[in-house]
Design an enzyme around this catalytic site. Sequence first.
Site, PDB file in Angstrom:
ATOM      1  N   CYS A 115     -47.667 -11.003  38.977  1.00  0.00           N
ATOM      2  CA  CYS A 115     -47.383  -9.869  38.659  1.00  0.00           C
ATOM      3  C   CYS A 115     -48.458  -8.850  39.481  1.00  0.00           C
ATOM      4  CB  CYS A 115     -47.734  -9.658  37.118  1.00  0.00           C
ATOM      5  SG  CYS A 115     -46.559 -10.558  36.368  1.00  0.00           S
ATOM      6  N   TRP A 165     -43.482 -11.125  37.462  1.00  0.00           N
ATOM      7  CA  TRP A 165     -43.106 -12.588  37.618  1.00  0.00           C
ATOM      8  C   TRP A 165     -42.749 -13.120  36.374  1.00  0.00           C
ATOM      9  CZ3 TRP A 165     -44.765 -17.445  36.546  1.00  0.00           C
ATOM     10  CH2 TRP A 165     -44.196 -18.773  37.241  1.00  0.00           C
ATOM     11  N   ASN A 217     -50.564  -8.644  32.535  1.00  0.00           N
ATOM     12  CA  ASN A 217     -50.367 -10.058  33.322  1.00  0.00           C
ATOM     13  C   ASN A 217     -50.990 -11.279  32.526  1.00  0.00           C
ATOM     14  OD1 ASN A 217     -50.242 -11.777  35.355  1.00  0.00           O
ATOM     15  ND2 ASN A 217     -51.716 -10.746  36.744  1.00  0.00           N
ATOM     16  N   GLY A 218     -50.244 -12.149  32.416  1.00  0.00           N
ATOM     17  CA  GLY A 218     -51.068 -13.586  31.792  1.00  0.00           C
ATOM     18  C   GLY A 218     -49.998 -14.037  30.707  1.00  0.00           C
ATOM     19  N   GLU A 244     -47.263 -30.785  53.846  1.00  0.00           N
ATOM     20  CA  GLU A 244     -47.255 -29.492  53.891  1.00  0.00           C
ATOM     21  C   GLU A 244     -46.072 -28.888  54.818  1.00  0.00           C
ATOM     22  OE1 GLU A 244     -48.763 -26.947  53.025  1.00  0.00           O
ATOM     23  OE2 GLU A 244     -48.630 -25.356  54.649  1.00  0.00           O
ATOM     24  N   HIS A 254     -41.380 -48.815  50.654  1.00  0.00           N
ATOM     25  CA  HIS A 254     -41.334 -48.940  49.619  1.00  0.00           C
ATOM     26  C   HIS A 254     -40.460 -48.367  48.311  1.00  0.00           C
ATOM     27  CE1 HIS A 254     -45.119 -51.328  50.078  1.00  0.00           C
ATOM     28  NE2 HIS A 254     -45.315 -50.282  50.932  1.00  0.00           N
ATOM     29  N   LYS A 258     -47.328 -14.906  45.109  1.00  0.00           N
ATOM     30  CA  LYS A 258     -48.312 -15.286  45.972  1.00  0.00           C
ATOM     31  C   LYS A 258     -49.523 -15.845  45.201  1.00  0.00           C
ATOM     32  CE  LYS A 258     -50.471 -15.601  49.895  1.00  0.00           C
ATOM     33  NZ  LYS A 258     -50.118 -16.603  50.640  1.00  0.00           N
TER      34      LYS A 258
HETATM   35  O1  M6R Z   1     -54.252 -19.088  46.750  1.00  0.00           O
HETATM   36  P1  M6R Z   1     -54.326 -20.464  46.645  1.00  0.00           P
HETATM   37  O2  M6R Z   1     -54.588 -21.193  47.841  1.00  0.00           O
HETATM   38  O3  M6R Z   1     -55.179 -21.270  45.635  1.00  0.00           O
HETATM   39  O4  M6R Z   1     -52.987 -21.065  46.290  1.00  0.00           O
HETATM   40  C1  M6R Z   1     -52.525 -22.317  46.152  1.00  0.00           C
HETATM   41  C2  M6R Z   1     -51.049 -22.459  46.137  1.00  0.00           C
HETATM   42  O5  M6R Z   1     -50.370 -21.763  45.116  1.00  0.00           O
HETATM   43  C3  M6R Z   1     -50.513 -21.880  47.590  1.00  0.00           C
HETATM   44  O6  M6R Z   1     -51.028 -22.747  48.553  1.00  0.00           O
HETATM   45  C4  M6R Z   1     -48.967 -22.366  47.452  1.00  0.00           C
HETATM   46  O7  M6R Z   1     -48.606 -23.619  47.634  1.00  0.00           O
HETATM   47  C5  M6R Z   1     -48.211 -21.626  48.715  1.00  0.00           C
HETATM   48  N1  M6R Z   1     -47.117 -20.759  48.281  1.00  0.00           N
HETATM   49  C6  M6R Z   1     -47.940 -22.537  49.979  1.00  0.00           C
HETATM   50  O8  M6R Z   1     -47.335 -21.995  50.976  1.00  0.00           O
END
Ligand code: M6R
Length: 603
Positions: free
Chosen positions: A2, A87, A113-114, A481, A504, A598
Site C-alpha cells: 500500500c 494491496w 497500511n497493515g 532466482e 530424487h 514491491k
Molecule cells: O525488500 P526485500 O529485499 O526484503 O524483499 C524481499 C522479497 O520480497 C523480494 O525479493 C521479492 O521476492 C521480489 N519480488 C523478487 O523479485
Amino acid sequence: MCGIFGYIGKKTTAAQIVLEGLKSLEYRGYDSWGVATIPIIMKPFDSAQGEQFSNSAIAVKKQVGKIGNASVNDLPEGNLAFGHTRWATHGGVTERNAHPHLDCSHTIAVVHNGIIENYQEIKNKLIIKGHLFLSETDSEVATHLIEEYVKTRSFSDAVRTAFNDCTGLNALIVTSLKDQKIIAVRNGSPLAVGFGDGENLVASDATALLPFTRTVHFLEDDEMALLTKNTITINNVKTGNEIVVKKVRLNWIVDQTQLGSFPHFMLKEIHEQPRVLESIASQSVATIQKNADTIKDAAHSYLLGCGSASYVAIAGAYLFSKIAGKHINWAIGSEFGYQLDFLNSRSVIIPVSQSGETMDILESVKKAKLKQARIVALVNVFGSTLYRVADHKILIAAGPEKAVASTKAVTAMLAHLTLLAYALAGKTKAGQDVVKRAIESTNQLLVQKSIVQFKKLARQLKNTRHLFVIGRGLSYPASLETALKIKEIAYIHAEGMAAGELKHGPLALVEKGTPCIAFLPNDETYGANLAGAMEMKARGAKILGISHTPHEIFDEYIEVKDAEEATIIPNIVVAQLLAYYLTLERDLDPDKPRNLAKSVTVK
Ligand code: M6R
C-alpha cells in the site's frame, strides 16, 4: 504494501499533488486507489455530473485498477488531501474496499497500511453503537472508532486512543473536517514526514517526498505526527508526550526514480547493474574490511532474506564457505523466528533486504535482538526500518528500485557478499577484481546482439506451461532466482532446484519437449551439472545451457563469460533478461505483476 501520500499546505491543488505522489508509489500496491480532500470551495451542483462536493463533507474519489492515467480533476480544490494505493488484505478488490474510508458523517477520513488484527471485535462493538460500515475491510473500523472517541476528546487524542486499541502492525493517516490537520501514526508499517516551505507531507516511502523536500523524519514505531501547513509535531502514541526528533537530509537523486527513456522500470534497473556493481567494487579496501570485521568474530552467524534476498542468503553461505572457509548459515526471514532459541550476545544476524521494510525480516530481527544478537544489515533503502534498527549498516547502494521484480538490488547484494567473503579471507583486492570480471560479463549480456537472442528464446518459450532450472553450488541459488523471476512476472510455473535433487523425484515430471534451463559455469560443479542436464535430455527435455562454453547437448546456448565465484552475478542477469522478454511476449506488465507489491510490509 500500500502506498500512502498526504499533503497539507499553501497550494490549493492538494488532490492533484497527492495523485502524482501516489503514482510514484504505485509499485507498493496497485489493485485500487483513492484520494480524499477537504474542499475549500463549494462546487455548484451539476446533475449531469451526478456529484456534488460541499464543504460540509470530505470529498473522496476511489477507483479499482491501476492509477496509471487516472485524474482527480473532478475533485474540488483544497489545501489538504491524502490518498492510498491498495494491496488487498481484508476484503476483495472493489471500489468500496478501496481507501480512504469515511466515518458515518463523512467528516473523518482514514487510509491504512497493515492489518488490524482485532478488527472484528471492534467492529461488533461499533455496530451495536449504530455505526454503519460500507466496506469489508479491517481499515474502516479505525475511521468509526475515531468518530466514536472524538465525541468525548480532542481529535488527536481520539486518533491516539483508537490507534492504541488496534492490535497488529499498522500505519494510519487521518484527517477531520473540523480540525483540518493530518495525523500520521505508525507501529510497523513505514511512514516518513517531509518538512516543506509552507507545506508539509507524509508518505510511505521518502522517495515520493523528493519533489517537495529533502528534509524528512522517518517515523519510528509508536510515533504520531501532527501536520499543519507550517508545523510538524511528533508525539509518542502510547504516552502522548512530545518527542524532539532529529531531521534527516536526503541526498538522493530525483532522476534515479524516473523511467527516462526505458519502457519499464525493470529494464532500466537491469541496465543500471554494471554502474551499480562498479561503484560497489570501487569501495575502499578499508571500508570493505571494516564491514567484514563486524562478522569476523561471531560465534554463529545467520544470513536472512525473503524471496530473491533469501536466494542471496543461500549464495552468501556458499561464498563465505568457499572463499573464506567460514560457516555462515542462512534462513528464510519468515522461518527464522522459529529457530533462534540458541542465539546469544555472540551471535550475528545479517538480514539482507532491498526495501528494509519486509515484515518477515523485521519480525525475526526483533526476536534476535531480544536475544542480544548483533544485527549487521545489508540494506538498500537508507532510513528504512531495518536500516534504523541495525547495529551496523552496510548500504547496498543500488539506488531506488521500483519494479516489483528485484534485479539490481539482488546482484548488488551478491557483489557485497563476495567482497565481504574475500575480505574475511584477507584478499579484498582479489574480491574487487572478481566483481569487475562479473561486470564485464554482464556488459556482454546487455549488448544488442545478446538482447536479440533473449527475444528469440522468449518467443520459443512463451507458451510453455512449466519448466525446470537446475544448478549446483552457487548455481543452485541462481536456479531458484531464475524460477522465481519467471513465475513472478511471466506467470509460467518454473521450478528451480539443486541439480542433484532431480533424480530424487522431480525427474518424473520431465517429458518430451520439457524446457530445462541448466547453469554450467566454469567451476567444480561443471561435470555434475552436465550429468544432470544429460539425465533431463535423455528423457526428452530441451536444454537451454548457460555456460562459458557450448556443448553438444544444448538445444540453445547462452554464453556467460567466466567471472570465477562472481559468475552467479551475470547468470542472474540472464534470468532477469529471459523473464523480462518472456513477460513482454506474453503481453504482461513486468513492473506490476498481479497479486504482488514491491515492499512486503505484512506478515
Ligand atoms: O525488500 P526485500 O529485499 O526484503 O524483499 C524481499 C522479497 O520480497 C523480494 O525479493 C521479492 O521476492 C521480489 N519480488 C523478487 O523479485
